[in-house]
Enzyme design. Structure first.
Site, PDB file in Angstrom:
ATOM      1  N   ASP A 285       0.812  -1.235   0.093  1.00  0.00           N
ATOM      2  CA  ASP A 285       0.002   0.187   0.082  1.00  0.00           C
ATOM      3  C   ASP A 285       0.914   1.540  -0.026  1.00  0.00           C
ATOM      4  OD1 ASP A 285      -3.175   0.617   1.643  1.00  0.00           O
ATOM      5  OD2 ASP A 285      -2.221   1.942   0.165  1.00  0.00           O
TER       6      ASP A 285
HETATM    7  C1  GLC Z   1      -4.325   4.136  -0.015  1.00  0.00           C
HETATM    8  C2  GLC Z   1      -5.173   3.359   0.438  1.00  0.00           C
HETATM    9  C3  GLC Z   1      -5.445   2.077  -0.493  1.00  0.00           C
HETATM   10  C4  GLC Z   1      -5.329   2.896  -1.922  1.00  0.00           C
HETATM   11  C5  GLC Z   1      -3.770   3.121  -2.320  1.00  0.00           C
HETATM   12  C6  GLC Z   1      -3.819   3.954  -3.628  1.00  0.00           C
HETATM   13  O1  GLC Z   1      -3.591   4.650   0.948  1.00  0.00           O
HETATM   14  O2  GLC Z   1      -5.080   2.659   1.608  1.00  0.00           O
HETATM   15  O3  GLC Z   1      -6.669   1.511  -0.481  1.00  0.00           O
HETATM   16  O4  GLC Z   1      -5.675   1.566  -2.910  1.00  0.00           O
HETATM   17  O5  GLC Z   1      -3.407   4.091  -1.247  1.00  0.00           O
HETATM   18  O6  GLC Z   1      -4.471   5.018  -3.845  1.00  0.00           O
END
Ligand code: GLC
Length: 739
Positions: A285
């Site tokens: 993430d």
């Molecule tokens: C964010 C979220 C995740 C998302 C990613 C890209 O922090 O935790 O759910 O897909 O970043 O935006």
């Protein structure tokens, strides 16, 4: 000029990649192996780098220069960039200006629609309409792929019994079975049967794992639970998406049992790949690698990067740890070339499965972008799904409204179009929302029969609008009050320590109810709320979540009975925060509360144990009667089964849809078992007076669980079986299972 081998090579990866149950690590095509053999270390590392564009930033940091990184072959994947035009511009740099011309992968958070926005996922899950869930993902994929996207960071599979956590809005609630059916359906919807079809996108199972159980409900906080509880209640939806063929997984921010998921070998290798046979790639993430320094699991970002890739992470979202340190770590041997090549191979396999090596621009089509998005059909589907997602929690008869009757509409959220879209709205735009709830009621009822007063905002303590709201109420026959949370009060980094209705909305509701006018409350919110006060003052409560682009009309459809509400809660609504966590698969304990006056039993002094609204609860404008349960046999053995049937009758005056739910209880086990576990469900639509017999089959799989020795299977003994329209409204039967 196509620099790669012909289509024949792709069939191998496709045949394996999108087939049914996941298989062991797939062997790459000749084309991928040939490409891998030509790549330099820098080029290999580049394929493991994922940077955000500057179109929208969904995390705490943003680095400049990503276009230069693409041109240098040091960034092979981009997220938060879309439109056919912009993705083509970036793709042309990757394909025409880098040495090997490896196409970019474009990802984006398309989690409840792309341009046609559906209800938030907690709302979609309340429809229990698995076919509709799959269709919503199909439509989202078509719209996203038409805008140049290849990859969505969805389905979000995080089980949650924690209403303080803002991201409960993004998931499918508390139940592993419902969550599993939904994550599999969304995966099928996104990926279709052929990932190279330019109307499908790569699914991404997130946030692996157990991100939905942060202590104190505070986002990113510590997660700690037994392996058994993890496997029984939190892992099933992730596995269901793997079994449905999803080819990417996103590691969660949280630690689990002291090890951050981003470097958790047990999760990423032993369970995900060794047990489940996942063969796609794993992405972190947003800056998840860097955050392991703060976790206190890595000494520095370089160490974090090494730990991550050695634990099974393949792609680094936004940390730049791979970008900055991985080449030297491979050269020094801190990371083996085998590990590096394994990660690169996984990413290239997926790019090939998407058809990007045959035509890197297959998803960049202005024509499709114009023809596929916000179509009348998409909007009609969105309206129906939004109505199906709404849950009638209470109704003393004030609903449905009667057209032509004077109605007062009150609340800032009634006039809001922005809040209808909720959090993570992707490319949804407010100016594409045709109507607020107020607009839709005016269209239904005739503007002359509607009086609006804002009354108060959805937050803050300004009561200056109370008098006008009370005056409006007094001029009407009924009142519709739209209250709840601002749509930015749920989603990421949006935890609340208080789950009551914010501001002075409830105070105004109480005053309006005191006028004696019948009041229907419509809720816009992204989490279970403490509605104990409102349940005493409102005549009806309709949970509308954030219902999406067509949510205004969908709410009016339900309020005026055009759509008979059929939603059922996919998450328990507590009486207050003090009851949390409260969920339907609770254990009985050694001192269950069964004697009202008893002291030494598991109870509260100030509230009942039961929640305000139970899992599976949802009313209709009609009523359904359930016959007693008929079992095909009282006992079944090893590989046998039995059936349990009920006859459901619509005893009311209007057609309606009922979700019939099957629960079981294993009375004695090698470990204690929940008093109820959802094991199947079926939606039936019945006209007035009509009946239908619903039959469920119970076999050994139905009874299987993680036994004391941590093997998965059933145990012989006595069982209870429950069938009804809510977890707290069931008929009961008993059966035995013998081995
Ligand atoms: C964010 C979220 C995740 C998302 C990613 C890209 O922090 O935790 O759910 O897909 O970043 O935006």
């Amino acid at each position: 000029m196509n620099k790669f081998l012909p289509l024949a090579a792709i069939s191998l990866v496709l045949a394996v990649s999108c087939a049914g149950p996941a298989r062991k690590e797939v062997r790459s095509s000749d084309r991928v192996e040939s490409l891998l053999s030509k790549m330099t270390l820098d080029e290999k590392v580049g394929q493991l780098v994922l940077f955000t564009s500057d179109w929208s930033v969904t995390g705490p940091s943003m680095r400049q220069g990503y276009i230069d990184d693409i041109r240098a072959g040091r960034c092979g994947n981009i997220f938060n960039a879309y439109t056919a035009e912009y993705t083509r511009k970036l793709q042309e740099i990757a394909v025409n200006e880098t040495r090997l011309g490896i196409p970019l992968l474009f990802g984006y958070d398309v989690i409840h629609g792309f341009r046609t926005v559906f209800p938030i996922n907690l709302g979609i899950s309340a429809s229990w309409d698995i076919d509709a869930v799959e269709e919503s993902a199909r439509i989202a994929a078509r719209e996203a792929a038409a805008a140049g996207l290849h990859w969505t960071f969805s389905p979000m599979c995080d089980i949650c019994v924690e209403p303080r956590w803002g991201r409960v809005s993004e998931g499918a609630g508390e139940d592993p079975l419902l969550g599993s059916r939904i994550s599999a359906a969304m995966t099928r919807g996104y990926q279709g049967g052929d990932l190279s079809d330019p109307s499908t996108v790569l699914a991404c199972i997130k946030h692996y794992a157990a991100y939905g159980a942060p202590q104190a409900g505070r986002d990113y906080n510590t997660v700690d639970m037994s392996e058994r509880w993890l496997r029984e209640f939190y892992l099933p939806p992730y596995k269901a998406a793997v079994d449905a063929g999803a080819l990417s997984v996103m590691a969660s921010f949280n630690e689990l049992d002291g090890v951050p998921a981003t470097a958790n070998y047990h999760l990423m290798q032993e369970i995900l790949r060794d047990e489940w046979g996942f063969q796609g790639f794993v992405v972190t993430d947003y800056t998840g690698i860097n955050e392991m320094v703060c976790h206190g699991y890595a000494a520095d970002e370089a160490d974090a990067g090494r730990l991550a890739i050695n634990a099974g992470i393949d792609m680094d979202m936004q940390s730049a740890a791979f970008f900055n340190y991985l080449k030297e770590q491979v050269e020094s041997g801190a990371v083996s070339r085998k590990t590096l090549d394994r990660a690169v191979r996984r990413v290239l396999n997926v790019k090939e499965a998407l058809g990007l090596f045959d035509d890197p621009f297959r998803y960049c089509s202005e024509e499709r972008e114009a023809s596929e998005t916000l179509t009348d059909a998409n909007k009609a589907f969105a309206r129906k799904l939004a109505s199906e997602s709404m849950v009638l929690l209470k109704n003393d008869g004030v609903l449905p409204l009667v057209k032509g009757e004077k109605v007062a509409v009150i609340g800032s959220l009634a006039a809001s179009r922005d809040d209808l879209l909720g959090t993570w709205r992707a490319a949804g735009e407010v100016d594409k929302v045709p109507a607020s709830i107020l607009d839709a009621i005016r269209e239904y009822n005739g503007a002359a029969n509607v009086v609006y007063a804002e009354g108060c905002k959805e937050q803050g303590d300004d009561r200056s609008g109370f008098a006008a709201a009370l005056a409006a109420a007094k001029r009407a026959k009924k009142v519709v009050m739209v209250i709840g949370e601002n749509c930015h009060w749920s989603g990421e980094a949006a935890s609340r320590s208080d789950i009551r209705i914010p501001g002075v909305q409830s105070e105004l509701l109480e005053k309006i109810a005191a006028t004696g006018k019948p009041v229907a409350v419509v809720l816009l919110n992204g989490r279970p709320l403490d509605l104990s006060a409102e349940s005493e003052t409102a005549g009806a409560i309709l949970e509308a979540w954030y219902p999406g682009t067509m949510g205004g009309y969908a709410a009016a459809d339900v309020l005026y009975g055009e759509y008979n509400p059929s939603g059922k809660l996919s998450i328990t609504f507590p009486r207050n925060l003090g009851q949390v966590p409260v969920y339907h698969y609770a254990k009985n304990t050694g001192r269950p509360y069964v004697h009202p006056e008893a002291k030494y039993e598991s109870r509260y002094l100030d509230v009942p144990n039961e929640p305000l609204y139970a899992f599976g609860h949802g009313l209709s404008y009609t009523s359904f009667d359930y016959s007693d349960i008929t079992l095909s046999r009282p006992i079944f053995a090893e590989n046998g089964s039995l059936t349990a049937s009920v006859t459901v009758t619509n005893t009311g005056a209007v057609a309606g849809t009922e979700t019939v739910q099957l629960y079981i209880r294993d009375l004695v086990g090698s470990v204690t078992r929940p008093v109820k576990q959802l094991k199947d469900f079926a939606r039936v639509t019945l006209g007035p007076g009509a009946s239908e017999t619903v039959t469920f089959t119970i076999g050994r799989e139905t009874l299987s669980f993680w036994r004391q020795d941590m093997t998965f299977g059933p145990e012989p003994g006595d069982f209870k079986l429950f069938i009804g329209g809510a977890s707290d409204a069931v008929k009961e039967a008993e059966f035995d299972y013998a081995e």
